[in-house]
Design an enzyme around this catalytic site. Structure first.
Site, PDB file in Angstrom:
ATOM      1  N   ASP A  24       0.807  -1.228   0.000  1.00 11.93           N
ATOM      2  CA  ASP A  24       0.000   0.000   0.000  1.00 11.93           C
ATOM      3  C   ASP A  24       0.837   1.274   0.000  1.00 11.93           C
ATOM      4  O   ASP A  24       0.478   2.262   0.644  1.00 11.93           O
ATOM      5  CB  ASP A  24      -0.944   0.026   1.221  1.00 11.93           C
ATOM      6  CG  ASP A  24      -1.732  -1.251   1.347  1.00 11.93           C
ATOM      7  OD1 ASP A  24      -2.217  -1.729   0.321  1.00 11.93           O
ATOM      8  OD2 ASP A  24      -1.840  -1.777   2.472  1.00 11.93           O
ATOM      9  N   GLY A  28       0.886   1.819  -7.577  1.00 12.33           N
ATOM     10  CA  GLY A  28      -0.039   1.879  -8.710  1.00 12.33           C
ATOM     11  C   GLY A  28       0.079   3.190  -9.463  1.00 12.33           C
ATOM     12  O   GLY A  28       0.106   3.215 -10.693  1.00 12.33           O
ATOM     13  N   GLY A  52      -4.517  -4.412  -4.866  1.00 13.36           N
ATOM     14  CA  GLY A  52      -5.593  -3.604  -5.424  1.00 13.36           C
ATOM     15  C   GLY A  52      -5.143  -2.192  -5.652  1.00 13.36           C
ATOM     16  O   GLY A  52      -4.419  -1.642  -4.829  1.00 13.36           O
ATOM     17  N   HIS A  53      -5.499  -1.625  -6.789  1.00 15.09           N
ATOM     18  CA  HIS A  53      -5.251  -0.206  -6.929  1.00 15.09           C
ATOM     19  C   HIS A  53      -6.431   0.477  -7.595  1.00 15.09           C
ATOM     20  O   HIS A  53      -7.141  -0.101  -8.411  1.00 15.09           O
ATOM     21  CB  HIS A  53      -3.930   0.099  -7.628  1.00 15.09           C
ATOM     22  CG  HIS A  53      -3.683  -0.710  -8.843  1.00 15.09           C
ATOM     23  ND1 HIS A  53      -2.686  -1.637  -8.906  1.00 15.09           N
ATOM     24  CD2 HIS A  53      -4.320  -0.734 -10.019  1.00 15.09           C
ATOM     25  CE1 HIS A  53      -2.724  -2.203 -10.091  1.00 15.09           C
ATOM     26  NE2 HIS A  53      -3.689  -1.676 -10.782  1.00 15.09           N
ATOM     27  N   THR A 256       2.338 -12.571   3.302  1.00 18.95           N
ATOM     28  CA  THR A 256       1.527 -13.176   2.257  1.00 18.95           C
ATOM     29  C   THR A 256       2.257 -14.435   1.791  1.00 18.95           C
ATOM     30  O   THR A 256       3.268 -14.826   2.386  1.00 18.95           O
ATOM     31  CB  THR A 256       1.281 -12.167   1.111  1.00 18.95           C
ATOM     32  OG1 THR A 256       0.311 -12.721   0.215  1.00 18.95           O
ATOM     33  CG2 THR A 256       2.562 -11.838   0.346  1.00 18.95           C
ATOM     34  N   ARG A 353      -5.891   0.899   7.970  1.00 22.18           N
ATOM     35  CA  ARG A 353      -4.510   0.435   8.079  1.00 22.18           C
ATOM     36  C   ARG A 353      -3.891   0.882   9.391  1.00 22.18           C
ATOM     37  O   ARG A 353      -4.231   1.953   9.907  1.00 22.18           O
ATOM     38  CB  ARG A 353      -3.681   0.989   6.917  1.00 22.18           C
ATOM     39  CG  ARG A 353      -4.176   0.472   5.584  1.00 22.18           C
ATOM     40  CD  ARG A 353      -3.411   1.053   4.413  1.00 22.18           C
ATOM     41  NE  ARG A 353      -4.003   0.578   3.162  1.00 22.18           N
ATOM     42  CZ  ARG A 353      -4.152   1.308   2.075  1.00 22.18           C
ATOM     43  NH1 ARG A 353      -3.740   2.558   2.045  1.00 22.18           N
ATOM     44  NH2 ARG A 353      -4.708   0.800   1.000  1.00 22.18           N
ATOM     45  N   ASP A 380       3.146  14.373   1.405  1.00 20.70           N
ATOM     46  CA  ASP A 380       2.261  15.509   1.689  1.00 20.70           C
ATOM     47  C   ASP A 380       1.218  15.190   2.770  1.00 20.70           C
ATOM     48  O   ASP A 380       0.419  16.053   3.107  1.00 20.70           O
ATOM     49  CB  ASP A 380       1.523  15.910   0.408  1.00 20.70           C
ATOM     50  CG  ASP A 380       0.732  14.740  -0.168  1.00 20.70           C
ATOM     51  OD1 ASP A 380       1.331  13.645  -0.302  1.00 20.70           O
ATOM     52  OD2 ASP A 380      -0.464  14.904  -0.456  1.00 20.70           O
ATOM     53  N   SER A 472       6.725  11.571  -4.523  1.00 17.59           N
ATOM     54  CA  SER A 472       5.338  11.816  -4.893  1.00 17.59           C
ATOM     55  C   SER A 472       4.702  12.681  -3.809  1.00 17.59           C
ATOM     56  O   SER A 472       4.610  12.283  -2.656  1.00 17.59           O
ATOM     57  CB  SER A 472       4.622  10.469  -5.033  1.00 17.59           C
ATOM     58  OG  SER A 472       3.246  10.685  -5.086  1.00 17.59           O
ATOM     59  N   GLY A 474       1.564  14.267  -3.754  1.00  9.43           N
ATOM     60  CA  GLY A 474       0.150  14.550  -3.979  1.00  9.43           C
ATOM     61  C   GLY A 474      -0.432  13.511  -4.899  1.00  9.43           C
ATOM     62  O   GLY A 474       0.294  12.668  -5.430  1.00  9.43           O
TER      63      GLY A 474
HETATM   64  P1  IMP Z   1      -2.985 -12.709   2.079  1.00  7.89           P
HETATM   65  O1  IMP Z   1      -2.044 -12.168   1.060  1.00  7.89           O
HETATM   66  O2  IMP Z   1      -4.417 -12.415   1.767  1.00  7.89           O
HETATM   67  O3  IMP Z   1      -2.729 -14.153   2.375  1.00  7.89           O
HETATM   68  O4  IMP Z   1      -2.713 -11.931   3.470  1.00  7.89           O
HETATM   69  C1  IMP Z   1      -1.510 -12.106   4.214  1.00  7.89           C
HETATM   70  C2  IMP Z   1      -1.073 -10.797   4.834  1.00  7.89           C
HETATM   71  O5  IMP Z   1      -0.665  -9.892   3.813  1.00  7.89           O
HETATM   72  C3  IMP Z   1      -2.169 -10.070   5.607  1.00  7.89           C
HETATM   73  O6  IMP Z   1      -1.576  -9.406   6.695  1.00  7.89           O
HETATM   74  C4  IMP Z   1      -2.699  -9.043   4.614  1.00  7.89           C
HETATM   75  O7  IMP Z   1      -3.280  -7.933   5.240  1.00  7.89           O
HETATM   76  C5  IMP Z   1      -1.411  -8.686   3.900  1.00  7.89           C
HETATM   77  N1  IMP Z   1      -1.639  -8.206   2.531  1.00  7.89           N
HETATM   78  C6  IMP Z   1      -1.955  -8.943   1.442  1.00  7.89           C
HETATM   79  N2  IMP Z   1      -2.056  -8.164   0.356  1.00  7.89           N
HETATM   80  C7  IMP Z   1      -1.781  -6.914   0.740  1.00  7.89           C
HETATM   81  C8  IMP Z   1      -1.693  -5.661   0.042  1.00  7.89           C
HETATM   82  O8  IMP Z   1      -1.872  -5.542  -1.169  1.00  7.89           O
HETATM   83  N3  IMP Z   1      -1.390  -4.585   0.813  1.00  7.89           N
HETATM   84  C9  IMP Z   1      -1.144  -4.682   2.150  1.00  7.89           C
HETATM   85  N4  IMP Z   1      -1.205  -5.822   2.826  1.00  7.89           N
HETATM   86  C10 IMP Z   1      -1.520  -6.937   2.131  1.00  7.89           C
END
Ligand code: IMP
Length: 483
Positions: A24, A28, A52-53, A256, A353, A380, A472, A474
């Site tokens: 995060d 993106g 995700g973006h 992950t 978050r 910012d 970056s 803004g």
């Molecule tokens: P999973 O990838 O869904 O198995 O989640 C495992 C861990 O990675 C968890 O703590 C999620 O919150 C974190 N996580 C998975 N994808 C993202 C992401 O795109 N951004 C931030 N945290 C992520």
């Protein structure tokens, strides 16, 4: 800006944009920018729809979880590589959403060797409370891939193979009827649960159908990537999640299930090993406030999770009141204030978050793994007269051992330990630095930043060995500044 960006990229042919923190960090936007101004190809090499973006298209927000954001440029090829895991239903939904919005998808390519996230994996993920996963089935799909028991995208186009492999996969799971009944309303898997049982036939039938729709996009991604590279195409590889969430590189087991370092995501996109100097890596770093979602240690965390609410609730809080309390030292108010300022709520799950100060111990590690070139984002979003930086941790807990090193009460730690049983006892030691009480937004060149801000940026370069290349400042592309 264009000229400067090109000067930064010099003659790179492959640019990897990876996150150096816990995801995060705003990759993106950078990828989007490169896709518009520079790239011929945008590729992904790890993760699934846990990423995700959000992209704004004709004043409407479109959230993509799988398809690279190069898709908004009709001349750019978009590759989902063999290192990813793909929920084919989500992929089809994204394709259809884009088509309905008039976005051309004819240059989308999906590796036939990518593993599939099946409904079985999503069900299995629903029961994982320890890590706080996104619940998208990513971990179980990678686990079955490593166990040589999963299906791959190609299998969707081969019904006999699909039936055989999926039945074997089904046999490896035992779901109890009560738990299944509890999730029978789940939007992604509810339709495959009847009377406390998984209906395998329905899953197979649906996968065959979805396979017909995505079949035309399937390719041998490593061959295509090789051809692109050989023919001098400019390639951007977009890493998913972040280094500290990587299964090999991150704060295990609170990670992950894919590897998230630059080299891994480049390989996962299907690119060859001999890229040499043609590969340029940029690690994205949120500064001076970083975030984490899900469970696991975060030594520079501000406040506690007990204060976390959804965006719907928190957006109504009085920002001025929060700021006042934050300035008088209330850490939970500071947490919420910074979260609101940075809109730090998940694009995939909507989760608030966790918030922390910049962690230079972790950044030093990331620089070691992903190289020195850094892009700072969201600079910012912290309108405060002072910030904290953390250059070391103090170990506070029962003595332990990791990687040949003993950890004991009061010890000073400057080298990032990824063992979560060590890291959970590491308390960030902070130093205050003057910052800027108003938002920095609107400043469009590096010299325009207040001297205090520039001093701190120089200091983090010195302390971590990084080289800040872009900043970056803004939400818009004009806010990307070359240092
Ligand atoms: P999973 O990838 O869904 O198995 O989640 C495992 C861990 O990675 C968890 O703590 C999620 O919150 C974190 N996580 C998975 N994808 C993202 C992401 O795109 N951004 C931030 N945290 C992520």
């Amino acid at each position: 800006m264009d000229k400067s960006l090109f000067s930064v990229l010099k003659d790179a042919r492959v640019v990897a944009i990876v996150c150096n923190q816990w995801g995060d960090t705003g990759k993106g936007k950078i990828v989007n920018y490169l896709a518009k101004e520079w790239a011929d190809v945008v590729a992904r090499g790890n993760g699934g729809n846990n990423a995700g973006h959000t992209v704004v298209l004709n004043n409407e927000e479109v959230i993509l979880h799988l398809i690279p954001c190069g898709i908004f440029n009709p001349d750019v090829y978009n590759i989902i590589g063999p290192g990813t895991v793909i929920d084919p239903f989500v992929l089809l939904e994204e394709i259809n959403t884009l088509k309905n919005k008039g976005v051309k998808v004819d240059k989308l390519r999906v590796s036939g060797y990518a593993s599939v996230i099946t409904p079985l994996h999503i069900v299995a993920d629903c029961y994982n409370k320890k890590i706080g996963t996104t619940g998208r089935g990513v971990g179980p799909a990678y686990r079955d891939r490593a166990g040589r028991n999963n299906i791959r995208i190609n299998d969707l186009m081969n019904p006999d193979v699909l039936k055989e492999r999926l039945s074997r996969l089904r046999d490896s799971y035992s779901f109890d009827p009560e738990s299944l009944e509890r999730i029978s309303g789940h939007p992604a898997v509810g339709r495959f649960i009847t009377q406390g049982k998984i209906c395998l036939e329905a899953i197979i039938e649906n996968l065959i159908e979805v396979g017909k729709e995505i079949g035309p996009f399937v390719c041998d991604a490593s061959k295509e990537m090789y051809e692109f590279f050989k023919n001098g195409k400019r390639i951007v590889v977009e890493g998913a999640q972040g280094l500290l969430l990587g299964i090999e590189e991150g704060t295990y087991p609170y990670v992950t299930s894919s590897c998230c370092s630059a080299l891994h995501v480049v390989a996962g996109a299907g690119l060859p090993a001999n890229l040499g100097n043609d590969l340029k890596v940029f690690g994205v770093v949120k500064f001076p406030v970083m975030t984490r979602v899900g469970n696991g240690p975060m030594p520079t965390e501000i406040g506690t999770e007990a204060n976390d609410r959804s965006y719907k609730e928190e957006q109504n809080y009085d920002l001025n009141g929060l700021k006042e309390k934050a300035l008088s030292g209330d850490q939970n108010s500071l947490r919420v204030f910074l979260r609101l300022k940075g809109k730090e709520y998940g694009a995939t799950t909507g989760r608030p978050r966790r918030i922390g100060w910049i962690d230079l111990v972790a950044l030093r590690y990331a620089v070691r793994m992903n190289g020195p070139n850094i892009i700072l984002t969201k600079i910012d979003c912290c309108p405060l007269p002072a910030i904290n930086i953390c250059d070391k941790y103090i170990y506070q807990g029962i003595g332990t051992w990791s990687n040949g090193k003993a950890y004991s009460q009061g010890g000073i730690i400057r080298n990032f330990p990824t063992d979560s049983y060590v890291l959970k006892n590491c308390i960030g030691s902070f130093e205050k630095r003057p910052w800027y009480k108003n938002s920095l937004r609107g400043i469009r060149d590096y010299e325009g930043f207040p001297q205090e801000v520039r001093n701190t940026l120089n200091e983090i370069e010195e302390k971590t060995g990084c080289n800040v290349v872009l900043i970056s400042n803004g939400p818009n592309e004009e806010d990307i500044i070359v240092k």
